[in-house]
Design an enzyme around this catalytic site. Structure first.
Site, PDB file in Angstrom:
ATOM      1  NE  ARG A 221      -4.074   1.580   2.453  1.00  0.00           N
ATOM      2  CZ  ARG A 221      -5.085   1.999   1.677  1.00  0.00           C
ATOM      3  NH1 ARG A 221      -5.202   1.565   0.453  1.00  0.00           N
ATOM      4  NH2 ARG A 221      -5.979   2.849   2.140  1.00  0.00           N
TER       5      ARG A 221
ATOM      6  CB  THR B 138     -10.699  -0.783  -5.640  1.00  0.00           C
ATOM      7  OG1 THR B 138     -10.636   0.363  -4.797  1.00  0.00           O
ATOM      8  CG2 THR B 138      -9.809  -1.855  -5.097  1.00  0.00           C
TER       9      THR B 138
ATOM     10  CB  SER C 156      -7.045  -0.317   3.001  1.00  0.00           C
ATOM     11  OG  SER C 156      -7.639  -0.859   1.849  1.00  0.00           O
ATOM     12  CB  SER C 157     -12.467  -1.136   2.697  1.00  0.00           C
ATOM     13  OG  SER C 157     -12.923  -0.184   3.610  1.00  0.00           O
TER      14      SER C 157
ATOM     15  N   GLY D 280     -14.754   0.118  -2.122  1.00  0.00           N
ATOM     16  CA  GLY D 280     -14.667   0.813  -0.837  1.00  0.00           C
ATOM     17  C   GLY D 280     -15.109  -0.102   0.296  1.00  0.00           C
TER      18      GLY D 280
HETATM   19  N1  GLY Z   1      -8.845   3.389  -1.128  1.00  0.00           N
HETATM   20  C1  GLY Z   1      -9.803   2.434  -0.780  1.00  0.00           C
HETATM   21  C2  GLY Z   1      -9.342   1.452   0.211  1.00  0.00           C
HETATM   22  O1  GLY Z   1      -8.158   1.223   0.313  1.00  0.00           O
HETATM   23  O2  GLY Z   1     -10.150   0.862   0.886  1.00  0.00           O
END
Ligand code: GLY
Length: 555
Positions: free
Chosen positions: A96, A364, A435-436, A457
């Site tokens: 990340r 995503t 994050s999700s 998300g």
């Molecule tokens: N940017 C969305 C997440 O990482 O959950």
């Protein structure tokens, strides 16, 4: 290994791959199956499998192809997570984005509102290139340089833009920096329409550097300078030193036992694994299985379980900077208390553990791969918003994330989505935002039998939970499980989000009578799954969510 594929599966796979139609039954194979957002990427993976590459080689080729085919959400300017199993246990890779050295908890207080979303100050140090390199270093079989052929060809010769990518770029017109318009618009006024061919010769040069110089080709030299210069010219603070210092992390998965299966899920800095674990523990405690699928009772309990499983999410943060209170929010005592608080007759809401729950954007990318030996990868990448910060690197045309918005950017104040995040997720140099993303692997008797994840998300988490539930409890094949109607509840706001037109009016009314504030949502809002599963007949079955674009393929 002999290739065995029933003709109907071959025809189905080819038809689906080329039409992008929603699946009616899963595509099946016996050797390796891939579910990804783009057929170009699936074909890139198959080419590597045919060349003798192992599952991780296939995954890296798929990921590299996606950097070309999905510039809005899978570019080298983003970050992600992967769970991988190559014969022994499950490894977790965290690649990340991290906060640049010049940031601090008050970084966004001195800047105009929206600075964590638009422009250079929104950009975290990207991790995708380091992630693919680390996966290959640990597990790859073919040479690193052999994995770039498809991505390079797609970048040079061009890809046909899909409807989704076309829409994503169209909406960036007033957001893109000048390089964004130059690299991703036909003219400053005209975006690429669906079916138009987008060539990315500048990106091909960056990919060549990554291929030939490994990590140094991205994190040092011309590409790193291009990223740092572009970010700084657009009000951000990433330096070449930030890029040179970027490192991936290997972590341990969170584990949950459910119905004779082991669920391996993503630990912090994702909140996904903790919420998934809590949800499956609660399903058992409330004995949800006794209620018929899609009945008011079942959906009510699903909503109440999701509500409580999400409650602890706002207490989480990057484990190198924050002590995550699992002994509290995943303890048997806490989960018993959460189960006891659920009333079958009516919806109830508990007090928050902190002020408000976090929220995320939805742009995503997920892909999932499983082979017949139980080797597996599930990998989620994101730029956060569509085209991330709207900043595209000048020379190499790399779209750059706005992952900084996933931090608590203005403590006590709502973020771009109107919500406030927790203290453990405040901005600190080198830290990664909560994050999700929830890449998940499932094993039975020590062998991985399912690989899945999603975009969307926080809805990623609820869609992964319900897809697993529909396979393991409802007994559906992977395609029916993925397409099955879904709901989402994330504790706050106290609303029950439902797939539009997928539930009968009687069920919606029944839920409202129990006190749920229902909100019906467009397709895609409730998460977009990519999944592969080994079924009871020993076929690998793959599906992508018909709530989004996607492709499946394999042998
Ligand atoms: N940017 C969305 C997440 O990482 O959950």
């Amino acid at each position: 290994m002999a290739i065995r594929l029933p003709l109907r599966c071959l025809l189905l796979t080819l038809t689906l791959a080329f039409t992008g139609a929603a699946l009616a039954v899963p595509a099946e194979g016996t050797r390796i199956m891939i579910s990804a957002p783009s057929n170009y990427a699936v074909e890139a993976g198959k080419a590597i499998a045919n060349k003798g590459g192992n599952l991780v080689d296939v995954a890296v080729a798929v990921g590299l192809a996606l950097t070309v085919t999905n510039p809005s959400n899978a570019s080298l300017g983003g970050g992600g997570f992967a769970l991988v199993s190559m014969g022994q246990g499950v490894d977790v890779l965290d690649f990340r984005e991290s906060a640049p050295a010049a940031t601090s908890p008050g970084f966004y207080l001195d800047r105009e509102k929206g600075a964590s979303w638009n422009g250079g100050a929104a950009v975290g140090v990207p991790g995708v290139a380091a992630g693919y390199w680390a996966l290959h270093q640990k597990y790859g079989k073919l040479k690193w340089t052999e994995l770039f052929d498809s991505a390079l060809r797609l970048a040079r010769e061009g890809i046909e833009f899909t409807g989704t990518e076309s829409r994503y770029s169209e909406t960036q017109k007033d957001r893109f920096n000048s390089a964004g318009l130059r690299h991703f618009y036909k003219t400053p006024e005209r975006h690429y329409e669906p079916g138009d061919v987008l060539q990315q010769p500048a990106l091909a040069q960056a990919l060549e550097k990554l291929r030939d110089q490994n990590l140094a080709g991205f994190y040092r030299g011309a590409v790193a300078r291009d990223i740092a210069d572009t970010v700084q010219a657009n009000g951000g603070v990433i330096t070449t030193a930030d890029l040179a210092a970027y490192e991936v992390r290997w972590l341990e998965p969170l584990q949950t036992e459910f119905k004779g299966h082991q669920l391996y899920s993503m630990p912090p800095p994702s909140s996904g694994g903790a919420v998934i674990k809590a949800a499956f523990e609660l399903f058992e405690r409330v004995d949800i299985e006794q209620y018929p699928p899609l009945s008011v009772d079942e959906i009510h309990l699903m909503a109440e379980v999701l509500n409580r499983a999400f409650r602890g999410r706002a207490l989480l943060g990057d484990p190198d900077y924050h002590e995550n209170p699992f002994d509290r929010i995943l303890s048997a005592g806490y989960l018993d208390e959460m189960a006891r608080s659920i009333d079958l007759a009516r919806a109830t809401q508990l007090a928050p553990l902190v002020d408000k729950a976090p929220d995320d954007s939805t742009e995503t990318t997920q892909f999932s791969i499983l082979d017949a030996d139980g080797n597996a990868i599930t990998l989620t990448i994101t730029l956060n918003g569509s085209y991330g910060s709207g900043v595209v690197s000048e020379k190499f045309g790399i779209s750059l994330n706005n992952e900084m918005d996933d931090f608590t950017t203005r403590p006590g104040e709502p973020n771009a989505f109107g919500l406030v995040q927790g203290y453990g997720n405040r901005v600190q140099p080198g830290k990664r935002p909560l994050s999700s993303m929830s890449p998940t692997l499932i094993a039975k008797d020590g062998k991985i039998v399912m690989s899945l994840g999603a975009a969307g998300g926080p809805r990623i988490i609820s869609s992964v939970i319900q897809t697993i539930y529909r396979v393991l409890v409802t007994g559906l094949d992977i395609d029916r499980a993925v397409q099955f109607p879904r709901v989402h509840h994330q504790f706050l706001p106290n609303k029950l989000y439902m797939d539009e037109y997928k539930f009968s009016p009687e069920v919606v009314a029944g839920l409202q009578q129990r006190g749920h504030e229902t909100v019906e949502q467009r397709p895609g809002y409730l998460g977009r799954i990519k999944a592969v599963r080994l079924n009871d007949k020993n076929y690998l079955e793959a599906a992508y969510d018909n709530r989004s674009e996607g492709a499946v393929g394999g042998f």
